[in-house]
Motif scaffolding. Structure first.
Motif, short mmCIF file in Angstrom:
data_model
loop_
_atom_site.label_atom_id
_atom_site.label_comp_id
_atom_site.label_asym_id
_atom_site.label_seq_id
_atom_site.Cartn_x
_atom_site.Cartn_y
_atom_site.Cartn_z
N VAL A 46 0.84 -1.20 0.00
CA VAL A 46 0.00 0.00 0.00
C VAL A 46 0.87 1.25 0.00
O VAL A 46 0.65 2.19 -0.77
CB VAL A 46 -0.95 -0.01 1.22
N TYR A 47 1.89 1.26 0.84
CA TYR A 47 2.82 2.40 0.90
C TYR A 47 3.65 2.49 -0.38
O TYR A 47 3.85 3.58 -0.93
CB TYR A 47 3.72 2.24 2.12
N ILE A 48 4.11 1.34 -0.87
CA ILE A 48 4.94 1.35 -2.07
C ILE A 48 4.16 1.87 -3.27
O ILE A 48 4.60 2.76 -4.00
CB ILE A 48 5.50 -0.06 -2.35
N MET A 49 2.95 1.33 -3.48
CA MET A 49 2.16 1.68 -4.65
C MET A 49 1.47 3.03 -4.51
O MET A 49 1.25 3.73 -5.51
CB MET A 49 1.11 0.60 -4.92
N GLY A 50 1.13 3.41 -3.29
CA GLY A 50 0.39 4.64 -3.09
C GLY A 50 1.26 5.86 -2.87
O GLY A 50 0.77 6.99 -2.98
N GLU A 51 2.55 5.65 -2.57
CA GLU A 51 3.41 6.80 -2.30
C GLU A 51 4.80 6.64 -2.88
O GLU A 51 5.23 7.45 -3.72
CB GLU A 51 3.51 7.02 -0.78
N LEU A 52 5.54 5.61 -2.46
CA LEU A 52 6.97 5.54 -2.76
C LEU A 52 7.27 5.56 -4.25
O LEU A 52 8.18 6.27 -4.70
CB LEU A 52 7.56 4.29 -2.11
N ILE A 74 12.89 7.77 -8.98
CA ILE A 74 13.55 6.59 -8.44
C ILE A 74 14.84 6.94 -7.71
O ILE A 74 15.20 6.30 -6.71
CB ILE A 74 13.81 5.55 -9.57
N GLY A 75 15.52 7.99 -8.15
CA GLY A 75 16.75 8.39 -7.49
C GLY A 75 16.56 8.99 -6.12
O GLY A 75 17.51 9.10 -5.34
N ASN A 76 15.32 9.39 -5.82
CA ASN A 76 15.03 10.02 -4.53
C ASN A 76 14.36 9.07 -3.52
O ASN A 76 14.17 9.43 -2.36
CB ASN A 76 14.10 11.23 -4.71
N ARG A 77 14.00 7.89 -3.98
CA ARG A 77 13.17 7.02 -3.14
C ARG A 77 13.88 6.58 -1.86
O ARG A 77 13.26 6.52 -0.80
CB ARG A 77 12.70 5.80 -3.95
N ARG A 78 15.16 6.25 -1.96
CA ARG A 78 15.84 5.79 -0.75
C ARG A 78 15.88 6.89 0.31
O ARG A 78 15.65 6.63 1.50
CB ARG A 78 17.27 5.32 -1.07
N SER A 79 16.14 8.12 -0.11
CA SER A 79 16.24 9.20 0.87
C SER A 79 14.88 9.55 1.47
O SER A 79 14.79 10.04 2.60
CB SER A 79 16.86 10.45 0.23
N LEU A 80 13.80 9.29 0.72
CA LEU A 80 12.45 9.60 1.19
C LEU A 80 11.76 8.41 1.85
O LEU A 80 10.67 8.55 2.40
CB LEU A 80 11.60 10.10 0.01
N LEU A 81 12.40 7.26 1.79
CA LEU A 81 11.80 6.03 2.30
C LEU A 81 11.60 6.08 3.82
O LEU A 81 12.51 6.45 4.57
CB LEU A 81 12.71 4.84 1.95
N ASN A 82 10.42 5.67 4.25
CA ASN A 82 10.16 5.47 5.67
C ASN A 82 10.70 4.08 6.03
O ASN A 82 10.04 3.07 5.80
CB ASN A 82 8.67 5.56 5.96
N THR A 83 11.91 4.04 6.59
CA THR A 83 12.58 2.75 6.81
C THR A 83 11.90 1.91 7.88
O THR A 83 12.18 0.71 7.99
CB THR A 83 14.05 2.96 7.18
N MET A 109 8.26 -11.34 -14.35
CA MET A 109 8.78 -9.98 -14.35
C MET A 109 8.17 -9.19 -13.19
O MET A 109 6.94 -9.19 -13.02
CB MET A 109 8.42 -9.24 -15.65
N PHE A 110 9.01 -8.54 -12.43
CA PHE A 110 8.51 -7.50 -11.54
C PHE A 110 8.31 -6.22 -12.35
O PHE A 110 9.07 -5.94 -13.28
CB PHE A 110 9.51 -7.22 -10.41
N GLN A 111 7.30 -5.47 -12.00
CA GLN A 111 7.12 -4.12 -12.54
C GLN A 111 6.30 -3.34 -11.51
O GLN A 111 5.08 -3.45 -11.46
CB GLN A 111 6.43 -4.12 -13.90
N LEU A 112 7.00 -2.59 -10.70
CA LEU A 112 6.33 -1.87 -9.63
C LEU A 112 5.55 -0.70 -10.20
O LEU A 112 5.99 -0.06 -11.17
CB LEU A 112 7.34 -1.40 -8.58
N LYS A 113 4.39 -0.44 -9.59
CA LYS A 113 3.45 0.55 -10.12
C LYS A 113 3.05 1.54 -9.04
O LYS A 113 2.93 1.18 -7.87
CB LYS A 113 2.20 -0.18 -10.65
N GLY A 114 2.84 2.79 -9.46
CA GLY A 114 2.37 3.81 -8.55
C GLY A 114 0.99 4.30 -8.93
O GLY A 114 0.62 4.29 -10.11
N TYR A 115 0.20 4.72 -7.93
CA TYR A 115 -1.17 5.17 -8.15
C TYR A 115 -1.37 6.55 -7.54
O TYR A 115 -0.61 6.98 -6.66
CB TYR A 115 -2.17 4.17 -7.58
N ALA A 116 -2.37 7.24 -8.03
CA ALA A 116 -2.61 8.62 -7.63
C ALA A 116 -2.78 8.75 -6.12
O ALA A 116 -3.39 7.88 -5.48
CB ALA A 116 -3.84 9.17 -8.35
#
Length: 240
Positions: free
Chosen positions: A94-100, A105-114, A161-168
């Motif tokens: 839910v967090y990955i698809m709805g936000e991350l 992609i270059g900013n995701r690690r720094s913005l990630l809620n670990t 195949m993995f293919q991660l997806k983001g939603y509004a």
């Protein structure tokens, strides 16, 4: 370490050790043979790595390797494990698809809620951060496919195949998941495809030496009788 035992434990809570009577560990002989023959490890030429307690410590080890320029991302991962660690059974998707995924992609690690990264989903977060180019899942005899379909191309195992997806933002991924997977709700963003391989362990053979190794105890998923492996693996790696 949970790969090297007779049966697979699922839905474990806490760190209570499994029964030595039911979960039988591999013998030292078989364990060493797997390391040396299947994985090309050698006590004479150990490679760098780390022994950890819980699976998701691998994520933070890779993070250190990337930040110290020891390894370039994306890299290939050989995942020798009783589970896929892609997030089935939790709501990390839910967090990955709805936000991350909606971040560059270059900013995701720094913005990630670990705090959301844990032992059962850390590979999904490594994929989301763009660290992985391919995963070879080496399968236990009793492998029960727990690769989460949320992160697969077309939500299907067919293409491997993995293919991660983001939603509004604002879409309730959990509540509307059925409409998402049937295509009624379209993603706002799709990552590139990342292939994976499923290899029964008896067919697995490394073709070249690994660059790094992470070996995990995973106490809640292993019997105490398996702990001898923690010392053996240290003969084959230089801990960093």
């Amino acid at each position: 370490m949970d790969f090297f035992q007779s049966d697979i434990a699922h839905w474990v809570t806490g760190d209570n050790r499994l029964s030595d009577d039911y979960y039988k560990s591999w013998s030292e002989k078989d364990f060493r043979e797997f390391l040396e023959v299947r994985c090309l490890l050698s006590k004479d030429t150990p490679i760098e790595g780390r022994v950890v307690t819980n699976h998701h410590e691998a994520f933070f080890f890779w993070d250190q390797l990337i930040n110290s320029n020891r390894i370039d991302a994306p890299f290939k991962v050989t995942h020798i494990d009783a589970h896929s660690d892609t997030g089935l059974g939790d709501n990390g998707y839910v967090y990955i698809m709805g936000e991350l995924i909606n971040y560059p992609i270059g900013n995701r690690r720094s913005l990630l809620n670990t705090k959301k990264v844990y032992m059962g989903n850390y590979l999904a977060y490594a994929l989301a951060c763009g660290w992985i180019s391919e995963i070879n899942f080496v399968l236990h005899d009793d492998w029960d496919n727990d690769i989460i379909s949320a992160h697969l191309k077309n939500f299907s195992y067919e293409d491997k195949m993995f293919q991660l997806k983001g939603y509004a933002q604002g879409i309730d991924i959990g509540m509307l998941y059925e409409r998402i997977i049937d295509g009624t709700i379209s993603p706002t963003k799709k990552d590139k495809e990342i292939p994976f391989i499923l290899t029964p362990w008896r067919e697995y053979q490394a073709q070249e030496k690994y660059d790094y190794i992470v070996f995990c105890q995973s106490p809640g998923y292993t019997p105490k009788a398996s702990d001898f492996m923690l010392q053996i693996i240290k003969e084959y790696i230089v801990e960093i």
